[in-house]
Design a protein around this motif. Structure first.
Motif, PDB file in Angstrom:
ATOM      1  N   ALA A  25       0.924  -1.166   0.165  1.00  0.00           N
ATOM      2  CA  ALA A  25       0.189   0.013  -0.009  1.00  0.00           C
ATOM      3  C   ALA A  25       0.758   1.082   0.015  1.00  0.00           C
ATOM      4  CB  ALA A  25      -0.988   0.193   1.120  1.00  0.00           C
ATOM      5  N   TYR A  26       0.434   2.349  -0.931  1.00  0.00           N
ATOM      6  CA  TYR A  26       1.460   3.520  -0.859  1.00  0.00           C
ATOM      7  C   TYR A  26       0.325   4.673  -1.049  1.00  0.00           C
ATOM      8  CZ  TYR A  26       4.174  -0.131  -3.182  1.00  0.00           C
ATOM      9  OH  TYR A  26       5.139  -1.179  -3.460  1.00  0.00           O
ATOM     10  N   VAL A  27       0.829   5.904  -0.629  1.00  0.00           N
ATOM     11  CA  VAL A  27      -0.045   7.018  -0.925  1.00  0.00           C
ATOM     12  C   VAL A  27       1.022   7.868  -1.967  1.00  0.00           C
ATOM     13  CG1 VAL A  27      -0.117   9.423   0.083  1.00  0.00           C
ATOM     14  CG2 VAL A  27      -0.717   7.441   1.467  1.00  0.00           C
ATOM     15  N   LEU A  28       0.066   8.030  -3.111  1.00  0.00           N
ATOM     16  CA  LEU A  28       1.077   8.666  -4.558  1.00  0.00           C
ATOM     17  C   LEU A  28       0.342  10.060  -4.612  1.00  0.00           C
ATOM     18  CD1 LEU A  28       1.689   8.577  -7.481  1.00  0.00           C
ATOM     19  CD2 LEU A  28      -0.575   8.099  -8.035  1.00  0.00           C
ATOM     20  N   THR A  29       1.451  10.925  -4.514  1.00  0.00           N
ATOM     21  CA  THR A  29       1.414  12.385  -4.558  1.00  0.00           C
ATOM     22  C   THR A  29       1.849  12.677  -5.939  1.00  0.00           C
ATOM     23  OG1 THR A  29       1.724  12.724  -2.306  1.00  0.00           O
ATOM     24  CG2 THR A  29       2.096  14.478  -3.678  1.00  0.00           C
ATOM     25  N   LYS A  30       1.095  13.347  -6.788  1.00  0.00           N
ATOM     26  CA  LYS A  30       1.393  13.649  -8.012  1.00  0.00           C
ATOM     27  C   LYS A  30       1.137  15.079  -8.730  1.00  0.00           C
ATOM     28  CE  LYS A  30      -2.958  12.145 -10.072  1.00  0.00           C
ATOM     29  NZ  LYS A  30      -3.383  13.534 -10.815  1.00  0.00           N
ATOM     30  N   LYS A  31       1.922  15.530  -9.141  1.00  0.00           N
ATOM     31  CA  LYS A  31       1.745  17.197  -9.993  1.00  0.00           C
ATOM     32  C   LYS A  31       1.730  16.992 -11.167  1.00  0.00           C
ATOM     33  CE  LYS A  31       4.458  21.442  -9.180  1.00  0.00           C
ATOM     34  NZ  LYS A  31       5.250  22.289  -8.553  1.00  0.00           N
ATOM     35  N   SER A  32       0.768  17.688 -11.827  1.00  0.00           N
ATOM     36  CA  SER A  32       0.637  17.945 -13.198  1.00  0.00           C
ATOM     37  C   SER A  32       0.471  16.968 -14.153  1.00  0.00           C
ATOM     38  CB  SER A  32       1.669  19.015 -13.772  1.00  0.00           C
ATOM     39  OG  SER A  32       1.545  20.227 -13.144  1.00  0.00           O
ATOM     40  N   LEU A  33       0.092  15.823 -13.456  1.00  0.00           N
ATOM     41  CA  LEU A  33      -0.103  14.456 -14.395  1.00  0.00           C
ATOM     42  C   LEU A  33      -1.430  13.987 -13.804  1.00  0.00           C
ATOM     43  CD1 LEU A  33       3.437  12.655 -13.587  1.00  0.00           C
ATOM     44  CD2 LEU A  33       2.484  13.287 -15.981  1.00  0.00           C
ATOM     45  N   GLY A  34      -2.082  12.928 -14.868  1.00  0.00           N
ATOM     46  CA  GLY A  34      -3.196  12.365 -14.556  1.00  0.00           C
ATOM     47  C   GLY A  34      -2.926  10.974 -13.781  1.00  0.00           C
ATOM     48  N   THR A  35      -3.934  10.498 -13.225  1.00  0.00           N
ATOM     49  CA  THR A  35      -3.722   9.290 -12.418  1.00  0.00           C
ATOM     50  C   THR A  35      -2.802   8.243 -13.317  1.00  0.00           C
ATOM     51  OG1 THR A  35      -5.102   9.513 -10.661  1.00  0.00           O
ATOM     52  CG2 THR A  35      -4.444   7.493 -10.925  1.00  0.00           C
ATOM     53  N   PRO A  36      -3.634   7.750 -14.488  1.00  0.00           N
ATOM     54  CA  PRO A  36      -2.780   6.643 -15.193  1.00  0.00           C
ATOM     55  C   PRO A  36      -1.325   6.821 -15.835  1.00  0.00           C
ATOM     56  CG  PRO A  36      -5.289   7.015 -15.954  1.00  0.00           C
ATOM     57  CD  PRO A  36      -4.800   8.267 -15.076  1.00  0.00           C
ATOM     58  N   GLU A  37      -1.266   8.279 -16.155  1.00  0.00           N
ATOM     59  CA  GLU A  37       0.045   8.474 -16.460  1.00  0.00           C
ATOM     60  C   GLU A  37       1.129   8.355 -15.536  1.00  0.00           C
ATOM     61  OE1 GLU A  37      -2.949  10.704 -18.996  1.00  0.00           O
ATOM     62  OE2 GLU A  37      -2.717  10.411 -16.932  1.00  0.00           O
ATOM     63  N   ALA A  38       0.754   8.798 -14.152  1.00  0.00           N
ATOM     64  CA  ALA A  38       1.487   8.788 -13.185  1.00  0.00           C
ATOM     65  C   ALA A  38       1.966   7.406 -12.568  1.00  0.00           C
ATOM     66  CB  ALA A  38       1.088   9.426 -11.930  1.00  0.00           C
ATOM     67  N   LEU A  39       1.057   6.658 -12.873  1.00  0.00           N
ATOM     68  CA  LEU A  39       0.981   5.176 -12.300  1.00  0.00           C
ATOM     69  C   LEU A  39       1.737   4.290 -13.364  1.00  0.00           C
ATOM     70  CD1 LEU A  39      -2.248   4.332 -10.646  1.00  0.00           C
ATOM     71  CD2 LEU A  39       0.099   4.528  -9.526  1.00  0.00           C
ATOM     72  N   ASP A  40       1.831   4.541 -14.912  1.00  0.00           N
ATOM     73  CA  ASP A  40       2.524   4.360 -15.921  1.00  0.00           C
ATOM     74  C   ASP A  40       3.881   4.503 -15.684  1.00  0.00           C
ATOM     75  OD1 ASP A  40       0.385   2.963 -17.359  1.00  0.00           O
ATOM     76  OD2 ASP A  40       0.189   4.827 -18.797  1.00  0.00           O
ATOM     77  N   LYS A  41       4.468   5.825 -15.113  1.00  0.00           N
ATOM     78  CA  LYS A  41       5.733   5.812 -14.704  1.00  0.00           C
ATOM     79  C   LYS A  41       6.381   5.045 -13.698  1.00  0.00           C
ATOM     80  CE  LYS A  41       6.458  10.781 -15.857  1.00  0.00           C
ATOM     81  NZ  LYS A  41       7.146  11.952 -15.265  1.00  0.00           N
ATOM     82  N   VAL A  42       5.158   4.564 -12.771  1.00  0.00           N
ATOM     83  CA  VAL A  42       5.785   3.870 -11.828  1.00  0.00           C
ATOM     84  C   VAL A  42       5.984   2.423 -12.052  1.00  0.00           C
ATOM     85  CG1 VAL A  42       4.834   2.718  -9.310  1.00  0.00           C
ATOM     86  CG2 VAL A  42       4.488   5.123  -9.845  1.00  0.00           C
ATOM     87  N   ARG A  43       4.818   1.772 -12.930  1.00  0.00           N
ATOM     88  CA  ARG A  43       4.948   0.448 -13.500  1.00  0.00           C
ATOM     89  C   ARG A  43       6.326   0.368 -14.322  1.00  0.00           C
ATOM     90  NH1 ARG A  43       2.018  -1.726 -16.762  1.00  0.00           N
ATOM     91  NH2 ARG A  43       1.099   0.280 -17.873  1.00  0.00           N
ATOM     92  N   LYS A  44       6.661   1.266 -15.096  1.00  0.00           N
ATOM     93  CA  LYS A  44       7.722   1.136 -16.147  1.00  0.00           C
ATOM     94  C   LYS A  44       8.905   1.381 -15.439  1.00  0.00           C
ATOM     95  CE  LYS A  44      10.097   3.585 -19.811  1.00  0.00           C
ATOM     96  NZ  LYS A  44      10.110   4.759 -20.868  1.00  0.00           N
TER      97      LYS A  44
END
Length: 397
Positions: free
Chosen positions: A27-46
Motif C-alpha cells: 500500500a502506498y500514498v501517491l502524490t502527483k503534480k501536473s499528471l493524470g493518475t494513469p500517466e503517473a502510475l504508468d511511470k511507476v510501472r515502467k
C-alpha cells in the motif's frame, strides 16, 4: 477568472481508513503534480516493471493539480519511489486491493484568481446559496476526455455493434489535448485507415499500436480488435457515455421542477446542463432524497418517470436503454448503481485577499470536503458561471 493558474492552486487529498493489515498488497500514498493518475502510475510501472493488472486505485485525480491518493500493488516493493512529478510513499502491506469503495471523501483547497471586485462579490453570494440549497451532482468535463472533435462516444458505436466506428473514434478522432506526435499518428490513421500494414510501420504509441498490430494480422476483424484496447481505457469509454446520460437525466429532472427564473445553463465539455440558484423547502427536501440510476440495460428500472427520462436521454444519441450493454469483450460492462441528484460541500470555508500572481486583482481560496464521486470543479462552475444580469462571469483553466 482563472482556475489552476498553478498546480498548487488545486489541491486534492483522498480521505480513507484503508486497513494496512498485512498481506500480499503493498500500500502506498501517491502524490502527483501536473499528471493524470494513469500517466503517473504508468511511470511507476515502467520504473518497477509492474504489470498493469497488479495496480489498483480508487479514482482518477485531476491532471492540472497537486493530488494525493492511495494505491495498492500486488507484490509491489516495500519502499518509496521518487520520480519527476510523482512520489510514492510506502505505508505497509494490505490483505486486499484498494478500490473506490475505500474512499470516504476528497478534501480540496482551491484558489480562484484574477477576480474583479464584482466577480468576487457574485461568487461569495453564490457560495451562500450553495450552503443553503446545494448544487447538482453533475459529472464534469474530466469524465469526457475520451470524446474527440467528432463529439461521438466510443461506447455509443460499441453498444450498437459498430466496432470499426468505435475503434476509429478511439484511435483516430482528434482531441484538443493531443500532443504533436499523437496528432501526426492520428492523421496518418485517418488517411490510411484499413491499410494496416502501412499503419503498423508508422504507429508507435503503445495504446494504438496494439490495436493496429492486431488488425494487421487479422484485417477486418474489428470486433476482435476491441479486446486489444487496454481494459482500463475501455472502462473510461463506457464511463463517458454513462456519465453524459446521467447528466442529461439530472438536467431534465431539475428543469421540469425548478421555476425558469431560478435556473441557468452551464456548458460542461460540449453540452449544456441546467443549474438552479435556489429551491423552495419542498423541493429541497425532495432533491436531497433523490438518487438517479446510472443508465444501463441492467439498471433494474423498467417503467415509470425515471425510465422515461432514461429512454429520452438515450434516444438523443440514437440508442435505447436496452442497448446499453456490451456483448464483447465480456470483461467490459457499464457500472451498476445510482447517484445523488445534488450534493452539499462539507466544512466549506473561504478566504479572500489580494492576488499575488495578478496585481490589482483579488483571489478566493476555498476549502471543503466532498463525497466520493462529486466534482469540485462543478462547485467552481456554480459560483462563477451564472450569466444572469447580476453575475456575468466565466473562468479560464
Amino acid at each position: 477568472m482563472k482556475l489552476k493558474q498553478q498546480p498548487e492552486d488545486f489541491v486534492v487529498e483522498e480521505v480513507t481508513q484503508f486497513p494496512v493489515d498485512g498481506g500480499p498488497f503493498a500500500a502506498y500514498v501517491l502524490t502527483k503534480k501536473s499528471l493524470g493518475t494513469p500517466e503517473a502510475l504508468d511511470k511507476v510501472r515502467k520504473q518497477w516493471n509492474i504489470p498493469l493488472h497488479a495496480v489498483s486505485y480508487g479514482g482518477l485525480k485531476d491532471r492540472h493539480a497537486l493530488t494525493t491518493q492511495w494505491v495498492t500493488i500486488r507484490g509491489g516493493p516495500p519502499r518509496d519511489l521518487e520520480l519527476d512529478g510523482v512520489r510514492l510513499e510506502y505505508r505497509g502491506q494490505a490483505s486486499r486491493a484498494f478500490t473506490s469503495d475505500d474512499i470516504l471523501a476528497n478534501r480540496f483547497r482551491i484558489v480562484l484568481r484574477d477576480l474583479s471586485p464584482e466577480e468576487l462579490h457574485a461568487a461569495m453570494a453564490a457560495l451562500d446559496e450553495v450552503k443553503q440549497w446545494g448544487l447538482p451532482n453533475y459529472f464534469d468535463k474530466q469524465r469526457f476526455g475520451s470524446v474527440g472533435w467528432s463529439g461521438d462516444f466510443v461506447a455509443r458505436a460499441w453498444c450498437l455493434g459498430d466496432y470499426e466506428r468505435a475503434l476509429w473514434l478511439a484511435l483516430a478522432d482528434p482531441h484538443d489535448s493531443d500532443r504533436a506526435a499523437d496528432k501526426k499518428e492520428k492523421q496518418f490513421l485517418r488517411e490510411h485507415w484499413g491499410d494496416w500494414a502501412a499503419c503498423k510501420k508508422v504507429v508507435r504509441n503503445r495504446f494504438r499500436r496494439a490495436v493496429v498490430a492486431q488488425l494487421a494480422d487479422q484485417p477486418g476483424q474489428y470486433r476482435r480488435a476491441m479486446a486489444a484496447l487496454r481494459r482500463d481505457q475501455r472502462a473510461l469509454y463506457l464511463a463517458a457515455l454513462q456519465s453524459y446520460l446521467w447528466n442529461a437525466m439530472a438536467s431534465e429532472w431539475i428543469r421540469q421542477r425548478v421555476p425558469p427564473q431560478d435556473c441557468f445553463e452551464v456548458v460542461i465539455a460540449r453540452w449544456t446542463f441546467t443549474f438552479y440558484r435556489r429551491l423552495n423547502s419542498q423541493l429541497l427536501d425532495e432533491f436531497r432524497e433523490i438518487r438517479l440510476p446510472l443508465p444501463s440495460a441492467r439498471c433494474g428500472i423498467k417503467t415509470g418517470p425515471v425510465r422515461e427520462l432514461m429512454e429520452r436521454a438515450a434516444a438523443e444519441l440514437g440508442l435505447e436503454v436496452r442497448q446499453l450493454r456490451i456483448k464483447y469483450p465480456r470483461d467490459s460492462f457499464f457500472s451498476k448503481g445510482d447517484r445523488s441528484l445534488v450534493f452539499f460541500p462539507r466544512e466549506l470555508t473561504c478566504e479572500t485577499g489580494d492576488d499575488e500572481l495578478n496585481p490589482g486583482k483579488q483571489r478566493l481560496t476555498l476549502s471543503f470536503e466532498l463525497p466520493r464521486g462529486s466534482y469540485a470543479t462543478i462547485l467552481v462552475k456554480r459560483i462563477t458561471e451564472d450569466r444572469s444580469p447580476e453575475a456575468g462571469l466565466g473562468f479560464e483553466e
